[in-house]
Motif scaffolding. Structure first.
Motif, mmCIF file in Angstrom:
data_model
loop_
_atom_site.group_PDB
_atom_site.id
_atom_site.type_symbol
_atom_site.label_atom_id
_atom_site.label_comp_id
_atom_site.label_asym_id
_atom_site.label_seq_id
_atom_site.Cartn_x
_atom_site.Cartn_y
_atom_site.Cartn_z
ATOM 1 N N ARG A 31 0.831 -1.204 0.000
ATOM 2 C CA ARG A 31 0.000 0.000 0.000
ATOM 3 C C ARG A 31 0.871 1.261 0.000
ATOM 4 N NH1 ARG A 31 -3.491 -3.382 3.205
ATOM 5 N NH2 ARG A 31 -2.550 -2.722 5.177
ATOM 6 N N CYS A 32 1.970 1.224 0.757
ATOM 7 C CA CYS A 32 2.906 2.351 0.745
ATOM 8 C C CYS A 32 3.539 2.513 -0.629
ATOM 9 C CB CYS A 32 3.984 2.142 1.796
ATOM 10 S SG CYS A 32 3.445 2.369 3.504
ATOM 11 N N ALA A 33 3.950 1.414 -1.219
ATOM 12 C CA ALA A 33 4.611 1.464 -2.523
ATOM 13 C C ALA A 33 3.672 1.985 -3.598
ATOM 14 C CB ALA A 33 5.140 0.089 -2.888
ATOM 15 N N LYS A 34 2.407 1.641 -3.506
ATOM 16 C CA LYS A 34 1.450 2.134 -4.495
ATOM 17 C C LYS A 34 1.333 3.650 -4.426
ATOM 18 C CE LYS A 34 -1.395 -2.014 -5.095
ATOM 19 N NZ LYS A 34 -2.737 -2.636 -4.881
ATOM 20 N N LEU A 35 1.356 4.203 -3.210
ATOM 21 C CA LEU A 35 1.338 5.662 -3.091
ATOM 22 C C LEU A 35 2.640 6.250 -3.637
ATOM 23 C CD1 LEU A 35 0.206 8.362 -2.164
ATOM 24 C CD2 LEU A 35 1.037 7.841 0.146
ATOM 25 N N ALA A 36 3.775 5.662 -3.284
ATOM 26 C CA ALA A 36 5.065 6.168 -3.762
ATOM 27 C C ALA A 36 5.158 6.140 -5.286
ATOM 28 C CB ALA A 36 6.204 5.359 -3.149
ATOM 29 N N SER A 37 4.546 5.148 -5.901
ATOM 30 C CA SER A 37 4.641 5.011 -7.358
ATOM 31 C C SER A 37 3.996 6.182 -8.089
ATOM 32 C CB SER A 37 3.989 3.696 -7.806
ATOM 33 O OG SER A 37 2.574 3.747 -7.676
ATOM 34 N N THR A 38 3.046 6.869 -7.443
ATOM 35 C CA THR A 38 2.387 7.999 -8.103
ATOM 36 C C THR A 38 3.344 9.161 -8.319
ATOM 37 O OG1 THR A 38 1.634 8.959 -5.993
ATOM 38 C CG2 THR A 38 0.186 7.356 -7.059
ATOM 39 N N ALA A 39 4.417 9.232 -7.542
ATOM 40 C CA ALA A 39 5.395 10.308 -7.698
ATOM 41 C C ALA A 39 6.737 9.827 -8.216
ATOM 42 C CB ALA A 39 5.601 11.027 -6.366
ATOM 43 N N PHE A 40 7.153 8.627 -7.836
ATOM 44 C CA PHE A 40 8.517 8.171 -8.106
ATOM 45 C C PHE A 40 8.587 7.004 -9.086
ATOM 46 C CE2 PHE A 40 8.283 9.653 -3.632
ATOM 47 C CZ PHE A 40 8.967 10.842 -3.806
ATOM 48 N N GLY A 41 7.454 6.590 -9.622
ATOM 49 C CA GLY A 41 7.461 5.438 -10.515
ATOM 50 C C GLY A 41 6.878 5.720 -11.878
ATOM 51 N N LYS A 42 6.972 6.972 -12.312
ATOM 52 C CA LYS A 42 6.294 7.357 -13.548
ATOM 53 C C LYS A 42 6.904 6.731 -14.794
ATOM 54 C CE LYS A 42 4.505 11.640 -11.607
ATOM 55 N NZ LYS A 42 4.452 13.122 -11.674
ATOM 56 N N SER A 43 8.152 6.287 -14.712
ATOM 57 C CA SER A 43 8.769 5.646 -15.879
ATOM 58 C C SER A 43 8.470 4.152 -15.945
ATOM 59 C CB SER A 43 10.287 5.855 -15.848
ATOM 60 O OG SER A 43 10.838 5.294 -14.679
ATOM 61 N N LEU A 44 7.789 3.635 -14.933
ATOM 62 C CA LEU A 44 7.417 2.228 -14.871
ATOM 63 C C LEU A 44 5.918 2.086 -14.788
ATOM 64 C CD1 LEU A 44 10.010 1.069 -12.168
ATOM 65 C CD2 LEU A 44 10.176 0.653 -14.625
ATOM 66 N N SER A 45 5.436 0.911 -15.147
ATOM 67 C CA SER A 45 4.034 0.607 -14.884
ATOM 68 C C SER A 45 3.850 0.412 -13.379
ATOM 69 C CB SER A 45 3.618 -0.668 -15.617
ATOM 70 O OG SER A 45 4.317 -1.791 -15.078
ATOM 71 N N ALA A 46 2.612 0.427 -12.920
ATOM 72 C CA ALA A 46 2.359 0.200 -11.498
ATOM 73 C C ALA A 46 2.910 -1.154 -11.064
ATOM 74 C CB ALA A 46 0.856 0.291 -11.219
ATOM 75 N N GLU A 47 2.739 -2.156 -11.915
ATOM 76 C CA GLU A 47 3.244 -3.488 -11.601
ATOM 77 C C GLU A 47 4.773 -3.501 -11.607
ATOM 78 O OE1 GLU A 47 1.030 -2.772 -13.946
ATOM 79 O OE2 GLU A 47 -0.819 -3.568 -13.058
ATOM 80 N N GLY A 48 5.359 -2.770 -12.570
ATOM 81 C CA GLY A 48 6.814 -2.711 -12.645
ATOM 82 C C GLY A 48 7.420 -2.040 -11.432
ATOM 83 N N ASN A 241 17.177 0.223 -16.249
ATOM 84 C CA ASN A 241 17.577 0.190 -17.654
ATOM 85 C C ASN A 241 16.962 -1.000 -18.384
ATOM 86 O OD1 ASN A 241 19.117 2.541 -17.537
ATOM 87 N ND2 ASN A 241 20.962 1.452 -16.904
ATOM 88 N N ALA A 242 16.870 -2.137 -17.702
ATOM 89 C CA ALA A 242 16.250 -3.311 -18.318
ATOM 90 C C ALA A 242 14.774 -3.060 -18.607
ATOM 91 C CB ALA A 242 16.416 -4.527 -17.405
ATOM 92 N N LYS A 243 14.092 -2.409 -17.659
ATOM 93 C CA LYS A 243 12.657 -2.171 -17.821
ATOM 94 C C LYS A 243 12.355 -1.093 -18.849
ATOM 95 C CE LYS A 243 10.603 -5.025 -14.969
ATOM 96 N NZ LYS A 243 9.604 -6.020 -15.448
ATOM 97 N N THR A 244 13.151 -0.006 -18.842
ATOM 98 C CA THR A 244 12.821 1.132 -19.708
ATOM 99 C C THR A 244 13.486 1.075 -21.075
ATOM 100 O OG1 THR A 244 14.630 2.464 -18.760
ATOM 101 C CG2 THR A 244 12.459 2.638 -17.716
ATOM 102 N N HIS A 245 14.635 0.350 -21.171
ATOM 103 C CA HIS A 245 15.357 0.323 -22.443
ATOM 104 C C HIS A 245 15.670 -1.088 -22.932
ATOM 105 C CE1 HIS A 245 15.907 4.531 -21.348
ATOM 106 N NE2 HIS A 245 16.269 4.762 -22.588
ATOM 107 N N GLY A 246 15.377 -2.087 -22.124
ATOM 108 C CA GLY A 246 15.588 -3.460 -22.546
ATOM 109 C C GLY A 246 17.037 -3.879 -22.656
ATOM 110 N N LYS A 247 17.932 -3.154 -21.970
ATOM 111 C CA LYS A 247 19.352 -3.505 -22.022
ATOM 112 C C LYS A 247 20.027 -3.050 -20.741
ATOM 113 C CE LYS A 247 19.851 0.561 -25.003
ATOM 114 N NZ LYS A 247 20.271 1.024 -26.352
#
Length: 371
Positions: A31-48, A241-247
């Motif tokens: 639940r904490c991570a889901k809140l943090a993702s709204t500000a610090f996880g914009k380059s990833l999906s919620a699951e990522g 880098n693996a998640k956003t650029h695949g390398k």
């Protein structure tokens, strides 16, 4: 276990009662991570983002109590997280005014976030007040640091803004090999090289602190560049880098064995730059040998950046030795170097135990301390 602590806020929007506690169970942390993702996880999906949090939490630096989650939840529904942050373990080296040098417990405060529907009501202040009390008590923290885009906000909360200078080297066209004649040999580093180098680096820093002669009223502090810390940051950037650029880049730095000097770097593919995490300065090298060794290491960083199509290399708070090396490169190879103060991004802040206001110098104050 930390006792839950309620706080009632009364303002123009009404009355709100929140409960401060440590998120210790898996559902609470999610639940904490889901809140943090709204500000610090914009380059990833919620699951990522949740995947990254689980991955990082199992690394040596964070494992067990190394990484702790703190939250303010609604008194009416403990499943509703209104604000949260994390504390991440740091080993500190402290040289006190009496000349004694010792290792101390420290933390980095990260991912401070308030739910957008509750901002402006002082929740971050309440959260940090309770976290500071824990740091001074059960956390046994000598000091804590944080890195923020709004550094001045934290001054009133007890964290003082530190120097935030940086130098940026523009990646040049390929440099003719003859320009490198006379410079010392270097070799690239992989992840397997880092543990031994970190151990050597830590011992060297301890020796430097014991032999230092700061002003009589100055306390020297360093975040120790331990293997768990350096590998945590390397693993974090590899995941991103693996998640956003695949390398994932395999080289992690460069070393000049003859000078006993090396650098770790951080490929920020998303922001198109190579960041120098840590610089281990030459030992027993006079001029111009030390300058040339550092210049060759910097050339390696520029070469690595060029391989990945990155436009610049960034160093935080370079000292006189590195500035001399950058001047050498600017004069001899016409490499464009810009030095400036960071005003609005990743501003380091430090709070001493019990909020004491002391004359503290953080050295080195490099990127490897960031989270």
């Amino acid at each position: 276990m930390l006792e839950k602590q309620p706080t009632t806020i009364r303002d123009a929007q009404g009355t709100l009662t929140v409960v401060f506690s440590e998120a210790t169970t898996a559902p609470e942390r999610v639940r904490c991570a889901k809140l943090a993702s709204t500000a610090f996880g914009k380059s990833l999906s919620a699951e990522g983002y949740l995947e990254r949090e689980e991955y990082l939490g199992n690394l040596p630096l964070a494992r067990g109590a190394g990484w702790r989650f703190w939250s303010l939840t609604s008194a009416d529904n403990s499943d509703v997280v209104l604000a949260m942050c994390k504390t991440l373990h740091r080993d500190l080296l402290v040289r006190d005014t009496d000349g004694a040098t010792r290792q101390e417990q420290g933390y980095c405060i990260c991912s401070v976030i308030t739910d957008s529907g509750y901002r402006g009501r002082g929740l971050a202040s309440v959260l940090l007040k309770h976290v500071a009390e824990w740091l001074d008590g059960a956390g046994h923290a000598k000091a804590s640091m944080l890195y923020s885009d709004v550094g001045k906000f934290y001054v009133s909360k007890g964290w003082d803004v530190l120097d935030a200078f940086q130098s940026t080297l523009a990646v040049p066209p390929p440099i003719p090999r003859e320009e490198l004649d006379g410079l010392p040999k270097t070799r690239l580093l992989t992840i397997d090289d880092l543990p031994d180098l970190c151990e050597r680096d830590v011992e060297s820093l301890k020796n430097d602190f014991r032999n230092s002669e700061p002003a009589a009223d100055t306390i020297l502090v360093a975040v120790l560049p331990t293997s768990p810390l350096i590998s945590w940051l390397q693993s974090r950037t590899d995941f991103m880098n693996a998640k956003t650029h695949g390398k994932v880049p395999k080289t992690k730095g460069t070393i000049c064995d003859s000078a006993g000097a090396w650098m770790y770097w951080y490929h920020d593919l998303r922001h198109n730059k190579l960041i120098v995490q840590r610089v281990k300065l030459p030992k027993g090298q006079g001029e111009p040998a030390a300058t040339q060794a550092l210049a060759k290491l910097l050339l390696d960083t520029l070469d690595e950046a060029a391989k990945w199509g990155l436009q610049k290399v960034v160093l935080w708070n370079p000292g006189s030795e590195l500035r001399s090396a950058m001047d050498f490169l600017a004069a001899k190879m016409k490499i464009d170097v810009t030095s400036e103060k960071r005003e609005n991004s990743e501003i380091p802040c430090l709070r001493w135990r019990d909020g004491e206001k002391l004359n503290v110098t953080v050295w080195p104050n490099e990127f490897y301390g960031w989270s």
